[in-house]
Design a protein around this motif. Structure first.
Motif, PDB file in Angstrom:
ATOM      1  N   ARG A 134       5.799  -6.171 -10.549  1.00 35.66           N
ATOM      2  CA  ARG A 134       4.545  -6.881 -10.835  1.00 35.66           C
ATOM      3  C   ARG A 134       3.774  -7.138  -9.542  1.00 35.66           C
ATOM      4  O   ARG A 134       2.543  -7.035  -9.496  1.00 35.66           O
ATOM      5  CB  ARG A 134       4.839  -8.196 -11.550  1.00 35.66           C
ATOM      6  CG  ARG A 134       5.092  -8.011 -13.046  1.00 35.66           C
ATOM      7  CD  ARG A 134       4.708  -9.262 -13.827  1.00 35.66           C
ATOM      8  NE  ARG A 134       4.615  -8.963 -15.242  1.00 35.66           N
ATOM      9  CZ  ARG A 134       5.525  -9.297 -16.160  1.00 35.66           C
ATOM     10  NH1 ARG A 134       6.613  -9.923 -15.774  1.00 35.66           N
ATOM     11  NH2 ARG A 134       5.353  -8.997 -17.428  1.00 35.66           N
ATOM     12  N   LEU A 135       4.500  -7.518  -8.486  1.00 36.10           N
ATOM     13  CA  LEU A 135       3.849  -7.737  -7.195  1.00 36.10           C
ATOM     14  C   LEU A 135       3.186  -6.450  -6.723  1.00 36.10           C
ATOM     15  O   LEU A 135       2.045  -6.474  -6.234  1.00 36.10           O
ATOM     16  CB  LEU A 135       4.881  -8.207  -6.168  1.00 36.10           C
ATOM     17  CG  LEU A 135       4.352  -8.449  -4.747  1.00 36.10           C
ATOM     18  CD1 LEU A 135       3.380  -9.625  -4.733  1.00 36.10           C
ATOM     19  CD2 LEU A 135       5.497  -8.707  -3.776  1.00 36.10           C
ATOM     20  N   SER A 136       3.874  -5.344  -6.869  1.00 37.59           N
ATOM     21  CA  SER A 136       3.330  -4.057  -6.447  1.00 37.59           C
ATOM     22  C   SER A 136       2.050  -3.718  -7.210  1.00 37.59           C
ATOM     23  O   SER A 136       1.037  -3.315  -6.614  1.00 37.59           O
ATOM     24  CB  SER A 136       4.372  -2.960  -6.671  1.00 37.59           C
ATOM     25  OG  SER A 136       3.857  -1.702  -6.313  1.00 37.59           O
ATOM     26  N   LYS A 137       2.073  -3.886  -8.520  1.00 36.83           N
ATOM     27  CA  LYS A 137       0.904  -3.586  -9.343  1.00 36.83           C
ATOM     28  C   LYS A 137      -0.280  -4.478  -8.966  1.00 36.83           C
ATOM     29  O   LYS A 137      -1.426  -4.005  -8.875  1.00 36.83           O
ATOM     30  CB  LYS A 137       1.258  -3.777 -10.819  1.00 36.83           C
ATOM     31  CG  LYS A 137       0.117  -3.476 -11.781  1.00 36.83           C
ATOM     32  CD  LYS A 137       0.560  -3.681 -13.228  1.00 36.83           C
ATOM     33  CE  LYS A 137      -0.596  -3.427 -14.187  1.00 36.83           C
ATOM     34  NZ  LYS A 137      -0.190  -3.646 -15.613  1.00 36.83           N
ATOM     35  N   MET A 138       0.004  -5.756  -8.724  1.00 37.24           N
ATOM     36  CA  MET A 138      -1.064  -6.703  -8.405  1.00 37.24           C
ATOM     37  C   MET A 138      -1.684  -6.408  -7.044  1.00 37.24           C
ATOM     38  O   MET A 138      -2.903  -6.326  -6.893  1.00 37.24           O
ATOM     39  CB  MET A 138      -0.505  -8.128  -8.431  1.00 37.24           C
ATOM     40  CG  MET A 138      -1.541  -9.205  -8.200  1.00 37.24           C
ATOM     41  SD  MET A 138      -0.792 -10.835  -8.298  1.00 37.24           S
ATOM     42  CE  MET A 138       0.284 -10.789  -6.877  1.00 37.24           C
ATOM     43  N   LEU A 139      -0.836  -6.253  -6.022  1.00 38.97           N
ATOM     44  CA  LEU A 139      -1.354  -6.052  -4.668  1.00 38.97           C
ATOM     45  C   LEU A 139      -2.058  -4.709  -4.512  1.00 38.97           C
ATOM     46  O   LEU A 139      -2.947  -4.560  -3.668  1.00 38.97           O
ATOM     47  CB  LEU A 139      -0.221  -6.171  -3.649  1.00 38.97           C
ATOM     48  CG  LEU A 139       0.425  -7.550  -3.501  1.00 38.97           C
ATOM     49  CD1 LEU A 139       1.445  -7.554  -2.365  1.00 38.97           C
ATOM     50  CD2 LEU A 139      -0.617  -8.632  -3.257  1.00 38.97           C
ATOM     51  N   LEU A 161       7.870  -1.095  -4.177  1.00 35.41           N
ATOM     52  CA  LEU A 161       6.470  -1.319  -3.805  1.00 35.41           C
ATOM     53  C   LEU A 161       5.778   0.030  -3.626  1.00 35.41           C
ATOM     54  O   LEU A 161       6.254   0.899  -2.889  1.00 35.41           O
ATOM     55  CB  LEU A 161       6.385  -2.140  -2.516  1.00 35.41           C
ATOM     56  CG  LEU A 161       7.079  -3.511  -2.533  1.00 35.41           C
ATOM     57  CD1 LEU A 161       6.913  -4.216  -1.194  1.00 35.41           C
ATOM     58  CD2 LEU A 161       6.533  -4.382  -3.661  1.00 35.41           C
ATOM     59  N   SER A 162       4.631   0.178  -4.271  1.00 37.35           N
ATOM     60  CA  SER A 162       3.902   1.444  -4.233  1.00 37.35           C
ATOM     61  C   SER A 162       3.200   1.640  -2.895  1.00 37.35           C
ATOM     62  O   SER A 162       3.075   0.707  -2.084  1.00 37.35           O
ATOM     63  CB  SER A 162       2.864   1.487  -5.358  1.00 37.35           C
ATOM     64  OG  SER A 162       1.841   0.527  -5.105  1.00 37.35           O
ATOM     65  N   GLY A 163       2.698   2.857  -2.678  1.00 32.75           N
ATOM     66  CA  GLY A 163       1.952   3.150  -1.458  1.00 32.75           C
ATOM     67  C   GLY A 163       0.693   2.320  -1.354  1.00 32.75           C
ATOM     68  O   GLY A 163       0.337   1.839  -0.270  1.00 32.75           O
ATOM     69  N   GLU A 164      -0.004   2.121  -2.487  1.00 30.63           N
ATOM     70  CA  GLU A 164      -1.229   1.296  -2.478  1.00 30.63           C
ATOM     71  C   GLU A 164      -0.897  -0.155  -2.143  1.00 30.63           C
ATOM     72  O   GLU A 164      -1.652  -0.825  -1.421  1.00 30.63           O
ATOM     73  CB  GLU A 164      -1.926   1.367  -3.842  1.00 30.63           C
ATOM     74  CG  GLU A 164      -2.506   2.722  -4.189  1.00 30.63           C
ATOM     75  CD  GLU A 164      -1.460   3.639  -4.818  1.00 30.63           C
ATOM     76  OE1 GLU A 164      -0.267   3.240  -4.878  1.00 30.63           O
ATOM     77  OE2 GLU A 164      -1.843   4.747  -5.247  1.00 30.63           O
TER      78      GLU A 164
END
Length: 717
Positions: A134-139, A161-164
């Motif tokens: 969820r943190l990854s999607k939000m940030l 955590l994604s690249g974005e």
């Protein structure tokens, strides 16, 4: 009259409710600037979802950028999932600063809506449930983000955590991270960090009893990036695991100290041994940086010449809490013999038992202070706003102008002050008060309670002088620092019965003998503080009736939080009647913490407490104390804003569990933020129960501690 009535209702967009009048004038007749200032005091959800719909003018004002750019929802316990969703839908694109700290009751699916606030520059999600995904999607959606506060809980996985997301983190300059598991969290991704705040709340054991280790962090991601760091702050909860993990964070700093570092603060309970890496770090700091804020573990300073070599540049915060710092060292190494330190705003000397004496080697803790050292300190730091001298015996010698209270009266800018009870006693015993016997001279009397010999078992509530005494040095001090907002009077030997991560304390040390000279009249003097918001009184053995509390209730109308502990005789609650009278006047009181053995939480107490219409949080700690379940339920039904009810008493586990279940069953649905803990104080399972309390409540009301100068001013947000 008819014409006047037509004028008042001429604007069809102004309903009668919005046109509340005083002296015949519309509230909406004020200028936009004044109305905007008034609206800043309205919760954001009410502003956007309710007030905006009342009339055309308020609809425009409520969407003014000065109101929508910053949205503060922390401690807004009425915020629901639906309200957050509506708020984001209405003004999400306008929000640049969002504070959701401590909104533990909102599910992760609701927190995820923050991703729609694309203009966010600063967001505080401390205390909010958030998974790595969820943190990854939000940030990933928050490309403008520069300031972030999050929790790192068990199960966090940086590889998710994604690249974005990592691209967003690479631009973050301020990070506040609360760790509940050994981890670097997102620090390795934050390559532009200028401010790093770390709160270590890791428990040594899991619920299943497994011992945790910092070695779990080996091989996690990359080494943290500190090259741009200006502020490093770490606060550790008790436990070896927190010390083990913070050493891993510090190891990088010891290799290369950031050249722009200007604030270095580590707050550690107990001892924290130096290592080769930390010695290298301190030596490097002494050579290469000039600090304006400093706090170090006591073992790093004790017996060290470190302060002599440190360079300071207009310092605004010092904390030497619990350090063996003598007054001579304080003057020579910190104040540099009386150097101008007007920049210093906050000073924490709590637990520095020798800081007001020239030498710590030959002095006993109870000896008189050297008033010349305090005078030098006061003259050099004339702009102090926050001063903590608690947890020590600061006894003043006789002589005109030499009393600690008389010297502190020169600090006219003080806004918060913490003092040991014995320090405010007049040098000579007061003639208007018979000396109370020491608390250690106690004998069992009925039902196992203790009553001191020589003191009436049931003192007359109208006896003694409760009014402020103009001749008292404490009365004079408060007259001169009349803008105080926070005051703490804490007995030098006081320790709470409920420490952190440990079983309850069954015995306590007796109060300082000089504290016997501080009673109801000194407490009544606090009524002078018209701007007082936070008050703590702990271990005042000579409280006979508590009549001074009534004066505070009547005169301190801004009072928002009150903490009372071990007042009067330990075997009997002598101030119940006065406390009941006081509470009737505390219309702004939000937090109440009571710690008193043998306290009876009965119908009389809860009836009085029900008149505190703004009350939100209650914590009661009472060894051998009792409670009446029906009275608690009635109180909760009357006080609609109460969301925290913590009671640790002498009741049985069965009684406690039954009451807790009844409270949750009756009020949880309408109060989603409700947190109820009813549990026997001396039960072996207390530590496991405490670990489930939301950190915002555990830190602010459940556990007792001195809060003056605890952290630098404006550390975050």
């Amino acid at each position: 009259m008819a014409s006047s009535g037509e004028d008042m209702s001429g604007d069809g967009d102004v309903p009668p409710a919005a046109a509340a009048v005083a002296g015949g004038a519309h509230l909406l007749g004020f200028s936009d600037e004044i109305l905007l200032h008034i609206l800043t005091h309205v919760p954001s959800t009410d502003l956007v979802l309710n007030v905006r719909r009342t009339c055309r003018k308020l609809a425009e004002l409520c969407l003014d950028k000065s109101l929508t750019h910053t949205v503060l929802l922390q401690k807004d316990y009425e915020v629901s999932e639906d309200k957050v969703r509506q708020l984001v839908k209405e003004i999400g694109q306008e929000i640049q600063r969002l504070n959701l700290a401590g909104c533990y009751w909102l599910p992760g699916s609701t927190i995820e809506h923050v991703a729609r606030c694309r203009s966010l520059v600063k967001v505080n999600l401390s205390g909010c449930p958030l998974t790595s995904l969820r943190l990854s999607k939000m940030l990933s959606a928050l490309q403008h983000l520069r300031s972030l506060a999050i929790d790192v809980s068990p199960g966090f996985d940086a590889s998710q955590l994604s690249g974005e997301c990592k691209a967003t983190l690479s631009r973050v300059r301020e990070l506040k991270q609360t760790l509940f598991t050994p981890s670097y969290g997102v620090v390795p991704c934050c390559t532009s960090l200028e401010k790093l705040l770390l709160y270590f709340e890791i428990l040594d054991r899991t619920r299943e009893g497994a011992i945790l280790s910092g070695q779990l962090m080996v091989g996690q991601s990359n080494v943290p990036h500190y090259q741009h760091l200006r502020v490093f702050y770490a606060r550790l909860a008790p436990g070896y695991i927190n010390q083990e993990v913070v050493r891993l964070y510090l190891a990088v700093l010891s290799d290369r100290t950031p050249e722009n570092l200007h604030a270095f603060l580590i707050s550690v309970p107990g001892s924290f041994a130096e290592s080769g890496a930390t010695k290298n770090l301190l030596d490097s700091m002494a050579r290469n940086v000039a600090l304006d804020a400093l706090q170090l573990p006591k073992s790093w300073l004790n017996g060290s010449s470190l302060l002599q070599h440190m360079k300071f540049n207009n310092p605004f915060y010092f904390s030497f809490s619990r350090c063996a710092l003598s007054g001579g060292h304080l003057i020579q190494r910190v104040i540099d013999g009386g150097k101008d330190l007007r920049s210093l705003a906050s000073l924490n000397l709590s637990g520095c038992v020798h800081c007001l004496s020239p030498d710590s080697l030959l002095r006993k803790a109870e000896d008189d202070i050297d008033s010349s050292i305090l005078e030098t300190l006061v003259m050099a730091c004339s702009n102090l706003r926050h001063l903590n001298l608690s947890a020590a015996h600061h006894h003043s010698a006789e002589g005109p102008g030499r009393h600690l209270c008389q010297l502190l009266a020169r600090l006219r800018h003080l806004r918060s002050l913490s003092l040991p009870v014995c320090s405010i006693a007049d040098s000579a015993p007061r003639a208007d008060r018979a000396p109370a016997q020491p608390a250690m001279h106690a004998v069992p009397c009925g039902f196992g309670k203790k009553v001191r010999i020589g003191v009436q078992a049931c003192p007359n509530p109208f006896s003694g002088q409760a009014g402020p005494q103009p001749s008292s040095v404490f009365w004079s001090l408060l007259k001169n620092v009349s803008f105080l907002e926070r005051l703490e009077l804490i007995g030098s030997n006081f320790s709470s019965a409920m420490p952190r991560n440990e079983p309850a304390i069954r015995n306590s040390l007796p109060p300082c003998s000089r504290a016997q000279n501080v009673g109801d009249s000194e407490v009544a003097a606090i009524g002078q503080l018209a701007f007082l918001r936070h008050l703590t009184l702990a271990q005042l053995p000579s409280i006979l009736t508590g009549s001074g509390l009534v004066s505070i209730g009547l005169q301190c109308q801004q009072l928002q939080s009150l903490s009372l502990a071990n007042l009067g005789m330990m075997g009997k609650v002598v101030y119940m009647s006065a406390l009941s009278d006081m509470l009737k006047h505390c219309k702004r009181l939000k937090d109440l913490r009571l710690e008193q053995p043998y306290f009876s939480a009965n119908a009389q107490f809860f009836q009085a407490l029900s008149q505190c219409s703004a009350l939100q949080r209650l914590c009661l700690v009472s060894r051998s104390g009792t409670l009446q379940p029906e009275a608690v339920l009635g109180f909760m039904a009357r006080c609609l804003h109460v969301v925290v009810c913590h009671m640790f008493t002498g009741e049985s586990l069965t009684t406690c569990k039954s009451l807790q279940q009844s409270l949750l069953r009756s009020f949880q649905a309408e109060r989603p933020a409700l947190n109820v803990v009813i549990f026997p104080l001396l039960h072996e399972g207390l530590t496991d129960v405490i670990r489930d309390v939301p950190m915002v409540h555990l830190d602010e009301i459940t556990l007792f501690k001195s809060r003056v100068a605890e952290e630098p001013p404006n550390l975050w947000w």
